[in-house]
Each structure stands twice: as C-alpha cells, then as structure tokens.
Write a protein that holds these residues in place. Structure first.
Motif: not given
Lengths: 149, 503
Positions: B126-129, B139-141, B146-150, B177-181
C-alpha cells in the motif's frame, strides 16, 4: 544417496537423475552468475536451481529431497534472499540514493563487473529458487496428508 | 542524510520488518515479536507526518525521489504530493492502531510471526503504491498488497475462510489482469511507463480509441479492488472471514488505496479526466451506495453487515470524487479518511466481541453494554459516525457530499445520498439494539472486557472519530484541500515532475 528403494520411481529414473541432477544445479548457478552479461539472471537461474531439487524429489521421493533442504531452512533462506536484496538496495544510500550501484563497475563482459548486479542476481535466485522449492514441498506434503486420510 | 530520503523509507521499513520478523520470529518470545511489529508502525506514522511537514517547503509541493539517481522518464521515480501524503497519513495511522490491537487480538491464533510478515507485506504494497510515480511499479505494489491480503483472508484456515480467500484470489487476479492489460496498452501507445511522462504523451496525441478502452479496463480492474457494486461479490465473503484486525485493514485502508487512490491518481493525473469518466464514477458510486446498504439491512452476521456497509461507504467516496467539483472531491476525500477511521473501529469492535463472547451472530449477543462498556461506548461513537449523526466526523463529510451534489445540480444523487444515510442509521440501530442494549443473556454472564491493548486502539480511533470534524477548521483544512488541488489541477502533476527533472 541413502534412500528407501520403494520410494520414488524406477531404477532407470533414479540412475539418470543421479547423473543429471548435479549438472542441472550447476547450470542454474551458471545462469545466475552470468545474469548481467548474458540472457538469464536471478529469476531464471533460481527456477533452474529449484528444478534440480524438484527433480530429486520426483525421482527419490520427498524424504530424500527434504533431507537436502528442509522446509524450515527453505523458508528461512527465502527471507534471507529478500533481506539481502533490500540491504543491497539500502546500501545505495552510501552512494547518495536508494538503489545506487555503489561497487566498482569493472570492465564490461567480465564475470566480476556491473557492481551490485551480480549480488542482486544471487539474492533473487535465493528467493526464487528456495521459494519455488518450498511451494512444491508444501503441495507434496498437502497431497500426502490427504492420502493418509 | 538528506531530508528527501524519507520517501523510500515508506517501502524499506515495512519490507524489512516483514522478512526480519519471519526469520527471527521463531526464535524470540511473543513480546519481542510484538515490539518488532509495533515499532516499525510507529516509525512509519512518524515519517508520514514528517513527509507532510517536508511537503510544505518542497519545490512545487512535490517530494520527488529518483531511485538510483536515474532521472524520471528513464529511471523509476517516487513522487509524493499532497494527495499521496494524505493517503500515507491515513494508511499508516490506521495501520499503527490496528497493529497495536493485533498484539492483543492475535493471542488465540498460532503462528504470530507469519501474521505480521503478511501484515507488513500488505503495508509495503500500500505504501509503495502511494509513493510510486511509475505505472508498472504501481502494478507490482498492487500485486504485493493483493497477494498478501489473499493469504491473510485465509489465515484461520477453516473451510469457510479458505473458500472466501479462493474466491477473492480468483476475482482479484482477474482484476489484476485487466489492470495489467490496460498498462500494456498504454505502454504500447506511449512507449513510457513513467506516469508523468505518460500524461505528457497522452495530452499531446490524438487517439480516439486508446483512452476509452484503457479507461474501461481500469474501471473494471480498480473498481473490483475498490468493491464498487457490479464488481463487489468478493468483499462480503472476504472481509468477514479474515481475522478482525485484517478485516479492519482491508476495509479501512486496502480497498481505498488499491481502489480509490489508484483510480483517482490514474484518471485525474495520467489519463486526464473527462465528463464521461465522472458520470461513470457518479453512477457506480450511487448504485454501490444504495445496493450496499440495502443488502446490509438484512444481515445477522455482524462482520458481514459491516462488510456490506464498506461497499456502501466506498460508494459515497466515489460519488463525491465523481461530482468533480472542488467541494465534491473534498467531501469524497474527507469521507475516505473518516470511513477508514470509523470502519476500522467497527471491525475492531466486532473483533473484541468475537474475542470475548466467541460469536459474530447478532442474535446470540445481547446486553453486552454491561460487561464490555468500552467496546459498547466506542461502538456507539463509530455507529453514529457512520450513520452521519452530528457532531461526529461522518456527519460533516456526508453533509459536504450532499451539498456538493446540490451545488452541481445533481438532485437525484443528492436524494440517493440522503436515503443511503438514513438506511445506514437504521442498520446500525439494529446493531446497537441487538448487541449492546437489552437484557444480558445467561450465556454471556462471564464475559470479560477485551485486554488493554485492544481497548487502547479502540479508544484512540474513537477519539479521532470525535475530533475528525475539526479538520474543517481553516488552519487544518489545507491537509485535505491541497490533496483536492492535486486532483483538480490534474495536468500539473506531470508538469511538476518533468519540470523538476529538467533542472
């Protein structure tokens, strides 16, 4: 390699594995160390290093592989890889800014050149290689505990 | 050290804590793990206020940090402006109280170090974003958080929690995926990933298709992360399943940082906002507002009820931003701050009830006011804040949003906002009635109040709820007003960064 003859695959696979597993590991290390001068790098090399352990696990069963690299050591090494990468980046503050390449750059296309890139690749390979192996081990252990039920 | 070096610390401190705790956590006592987790949070809060102070004297009101000394269009930069600092203060302050709370609440879970590792990874994301000025970095942050929250949603490893985490992971990955696209298309079109440079290229080029197409992808992607209504299905499962402190984190700051902040930053500062975008935001905000609160009315599971209210309140924030006038954006951002405080508090309350009584079902709790006076008191404050009763902070932000609707001539949306507020009040009266008032049940005779650290966090957040309205005073107002200016004068963002670089 001490192992239970009943575990794992047939004698042919085991013999071939015994011959090739070291070479795969060596190739992985080569890819990591030459990451800054040829295609490859920490991620690709780390995956190949992990595959050598996965190969061992497929051929000889999970006990042999986890004797080489146990789950606890794997999870610790993974964190060490991440910390190492971060510390290399933080060391850049000595050069004035976050992520500055503070080491001697050397001559291009020599193995010891490009400053901290080599160390970064090693850190990434540690994180990726051990992390991938730990994921595979976790999946195998999960599957094993399902079968017992 | 130069004072600008505070910027990368927002990534360094939580990332270091995460992996450091994961190594040493197994060998040290529980109390040492608590200390190792609370200290970085205190540092982060301190540095975010420090950044707020630094920003006043910074050139162009922007803290620009070139990573590795490489200048922006080629290197990656970190850019913190008034909007970024506003989010940093909100995220790190709420995270501090949640971290303190977790040291008490997580007693009953095993594997404390893993919990804090994931907690700090989420905070890193979150801070990085917030601090990054590079679209791919964003996107990476986003993925780190997200992965940590899953993983954190599945932390209890019960069947229900795993199912919720699986659903969340699948839907979250689709959104990513949508964001990445979208990022890939923008990169293909502009040949740059730096947000400021991208904004410059997009402003000068005339393409009919790229902006609408990428906008649709981003609204789907970030809309799912923010849980706006057509994309909200993961939230009512994921938020109740997580441990209470993580529910508070997810609802309080994660959906806002990953959803609203990223959406606002990209649309206002990179793509360039248009009337169509604003109309879509308003519409999505309004339907989230209504559907969220209507679904919340019939819930009996306390945390599920709160989760539906998150959807509804995020609707207010997006509606406020979608009005597009300075007053509307002010209301939206002010409500974002207020919601992160009172919704965290409400989730922490539900955690305290779960901790002491062992249930989340409203039908199985009653008269807890007698046994848990502090939880009841702070819950009353938070309930009144979220329902918009004066003089609590929620009242002011909702009032501003409603005023902004009237001022801009959107009477329909104004009506929706008022109706949503009344329904919120109704549903929180239900919570008060069933959980805290009424007869004490026989089964709850031996209930004790939560431990000290949990009470401390709840009281601190309640105090912020009460005092939140003071942010409207002229001397404190620039805190939000400057953030609003960043969004209103969207094109200035790229001009400042590129101007600073050229020096």
């Amino acid at each position: 390699m001490r192992h239970n003859p009943d575990a794992g695959m047939s004698i042919i696979v085991k013999t071939v594995t015994r011959l090739t597993v070291g070479l795969i590991l060596l190739f992985g290390i080569y890819i990591v160390l030459h990451g800054h001068i040829s295609p490859g790098g920490g991620f690709a090399g780390g995956v190949i290093i992990a595959l050598s352990f996965v190969h061992l696990m497929l051929a000889f069963g999970k006990d042999v592989a986890s004797r080489k690299l146990s789950k606890n050591i794997a999870s610790n090494l993974e964190a060490v890889g991440a910390l190492m990468f971060l510390l290399i980046a933080v060391a850049g503050f000595f050069g004035g800014s976050f992520f500055v390449n503070i080491l001697e750059k050397g001559t291009p296309f020599k193995l010891f050149s490009a400053g901290t890139m080599l160390l970064n690749n090693v850190a990434i390979s540690l994180k990726v290689g051990v992390g991938l192996f730990a994921i595979f081990l976790a999946l195998v252990i999960l599957e094993g505990s399902k079968k017992k039920k | 050290m130069n004072s600008i070096n505070v910027v990368p610390l927002f990534v360094i401190i939580p990332l270091f804590s995460a992996f450091f705790i994961s190594i040493v956590g197994k060998f040290v006592k529980r109390n040492a793990v608590y200390a190792l987790s609370v200290i970085p949070c205190i540092l982060l809060s301190f540095f975010s206020f420090n950044a707020l102070r630094l920003l006043q004297s910074a050139p162009g009101h922007m803290l620009l940090y070139k990573i590795g000394g490489w200048a922006p269009p080629f290197g990656i930069c970190m850019a913190v402006d008034a909007f970024g600092v506003f989010m940093l203060v909100v995220v790190n302050l709420v995270a501090l109280f949640i971290c303190i709370y977790s040291t008490g609440y997580m007693e009953k879970y095993t594997d404390m170090p893993k919990f804090f590792t994931l907690f700090f990874l989420m905070l890193t994301g979150m801070n990085g974003l917030i601090v990054t000025g590079d679209l791919f970095n964003l996107f990476v942050f986003l993925e780190i958080a997200s992965v940590a929250s899953y993983a954190l949603v599945a932390f209890g490893t019960e069947a229900e929690e795993l199912e919720a985490a699986f659903k969340y992971a699948i839907m979250g990955s689709v959104a990513s995926c949508f964001i990445f696209l979208g990022i890939a298309f923008l990169y293909g079109f502009t040949s740059t990933l730096n947000m400021a440079d991208m904004a410059r290229v997009l402003a000068t080029s005339h393409s009919v298709f790229i902006i609408p197409f990428v906008s649709a992808l981003f609204i789907m992607g970030f809309g799912l992360k923010a849980a706006l209504v057509p994309f909200h299905a993961w939230l009512p499962d994921a938020h109740p399943s997580a441990p209470a402190s993580i529910s508070a984190m997810l609802s309080g700051v994660l959906i806002k940082t990953l959803g609203v902040y990223a959406l606002a930053r990209i649309f206002f500062n990179v793509l360039g906002i248009t009337a169509t975008h604003l109309a879509v935001f308003r519409f999505l905000g309004a339907i989230s507002l209504v559907i969220g609160v209507v679904l919340a009315l019939s819930q009996w599971d306390l945390k599920r009820l709160l989760a539906y209210h998150s959807i509804s309140q995020i609707g207010y924030v997006v509606l406020g931003i979608g009005i597009g006038t300075p007053l509307g954006i002010f209301g939206g951002l002010f409500h974002l701050l207020n919601h992160s405080v009172f919704k965290s508090l409400l989730f922490l309350n539900s955690g305290a009830i779960d901790y002491s009584v062992g249930t989340r079902d409203l039908k199985h709790m009653s008269g807890l006011k007698e046994k848990m006076p502090i939880t009841a008191g702070t819950n009353m404050i938070a309930s009144m804040s979220i329902a918009g009763i004066p003089p609590f902070n929620g009242f002011f932000s909702k009032l501003i949003i409603i005023f902004a609707c009237v001022q801009a001539g959107y009477f329909g949306y104004c009506l929706i906002a008022i109706v949503g507020s009344i329904l919120t009040l109704a549903s929180f009266m239900k919570v008060q009635r069933y959980a805290f008032l009424g007869e004490l049940r026989q089964a709850c005779q031996n209930v004790k109040e939560a431990p000290f650290v949990m009470k401390f966090s709840m009281i601190a957040l309640a105090v912020i709820c009460v005092l939140g309205g003071f942010l409207l005073l002229p001397s404190l107002r620039p805190f939000i007003n400057n953030a609003v200016d960043v969004l209103i004068e969207g094109a200035k963002y790229s001009a400042i960064i590129l101007g600073e670089t050229a020096k």
